[in-house]
Motif scaffolding. Structure first.
Motif: not given
Length: 331
Positions: A202-204, A208-209, A212-214
């Motif tokens: 979900x975080x990935x 991608x969109x 969220x940050x790395x």
């Protein structure tokens, strides 16, 4: 027979004092220091920090000052709930008092330790999260938890004077015959994989969109890995002439019940919605539990009536072996 045992209990006033003493002291010191620092603190004051460590929430110094009272309030609610849940059982209520004292002191200390590095700063937006402050608050909480536990009397010896009941399962055992039993239990692997993988996916997807940050993905990955380790960690149980030993990832030290304290052992069933409020090392109305998964479990009643439950495969065999060993030398 075991139903008539009187389990040692802690009094409500003692539990409240033990849980509230440290949070009230920490809160009082924090209020005094906030007052002494009032001329040096920026207005507004940074009270919340984002994932990157930058300040993203602000409040007046006055609001931050009195927010420390949330610590004693939290401790009061926690100790009331936990001691009520444990039915004031001294052996389990002691853990509840320690948790309330530790969490309450941590909550009371955080506002002060977040404000300390902002003294003399013109704009609180320039401040980053003081990691040392969180560490110091955690240390204060740990010390308070230790003091809270020590303020509650020790349960003392729990020796059993009679043999397990006649209807309790037991294996045939000669006078000098030795027996040892071992077993384990763990959550199904698919549960652990789900806990560890789904949040990262979900975080990935959010990364991608652009949602969220790395850094957030990294934090989620670390937390998910830790949770997966906790979920999949097995509980191991051993029984021999010394008594019962149960080991899990938490607590670090093994839980031991000497053979002389075993009044009765039985196989029970732990369900998904169990009497312990979750999984892992738990306290609840049924006593202390080391719960790895739903299903069969071994329940041991001590001589003082307190109970310990641990999930393990072939719990009936474990109960039969423990009862047979405990019956030796008792009328």
């Amino acid at each position: 027979m075991t139903d008539s045992m009187e389990t040692p209990r802690v009094s409500w006033p003692r539990a409240l004092v033990a849980a509230l003493a440290a949070p009230l002291l920490v809160g009082a010191v924090a209020v005094v220091l906030f007052g002494a620092w009032s001329a040096d603190l920026p207005d507004p004051l940074a009270v919340h920090f984002g994932p990157g460590g930058d300040a993203d929430g602000f409040a007046s110094p006055g609001a931050a000052r009195w927010s420390v009272l949330l610590g004693p309030a939290t401790a009061a609610v926690l100790v009331t709930v936990l001691v009520l849940i444990t039915r004031r059982d001294l052996r389990t209520a002691r853990t509840g008092v320690a948790a309330a004292a530790g969490i309450g002191s941590f909550v009371a200390a955080v506002p002060l330790l977040m404000a300390a590095p902002q003294r003399g700063v013109a704009d609180a937006a320039d401040v980053t999260v003081p990691v040392w402050g969180l560490v110091a608050a955690a240390v204060i909480g740990a010390i308070a938890a230790l003091l809270g536990a020590r303020a509650v009397p020790s349960p003392g010896p729990a020796r059993a004077s009679t043999a397990p009941p006649a209807d309790a399962p037991r294996i045939p055992l000669a006078d000098r015959e030795r027996v040892a039993w071992s077993g384990s239990a763990s959550m199904p692997r698919w549960v652990g994989v789900g806990v560890g993988v789904v949040p990262v996916v979900v975080a990935g997807a959010l990364l991608a969109t652009g949602g969220a940050s790395a850094l957030l993905v990294l934090v989620v990955a670390v937390i998910s890995a830790a949770l997966m380790a906790l979920v999949l960690a097995p509980v191991r149980v051993g029984i021999d002439h010394r008594g019962l030993t149960a080991r899990g990832l938490v607590p670090v030290r093994a839980i031991t019940i000497p053979l002389g304290e075993v009044a009765e052992a039985r196989a029970v069933t732990v369900r998904v919605l169990n009497g312990f409020g979750g999984y892992g090392y738990r306290i609840g109305p049924r006593g202390v539990g080391l719960i790895a998964r739903p299903g069969e479990a071994l329940q041991v009643t001590r001589g003082d009536g307190s109970r310990f439950t641990v999930t393990v495969d072939d719990a009936a065999g474990a109960a039969a072996a423990l009862n047979a060993l405990a019956a030796r030398g008792r009328v």
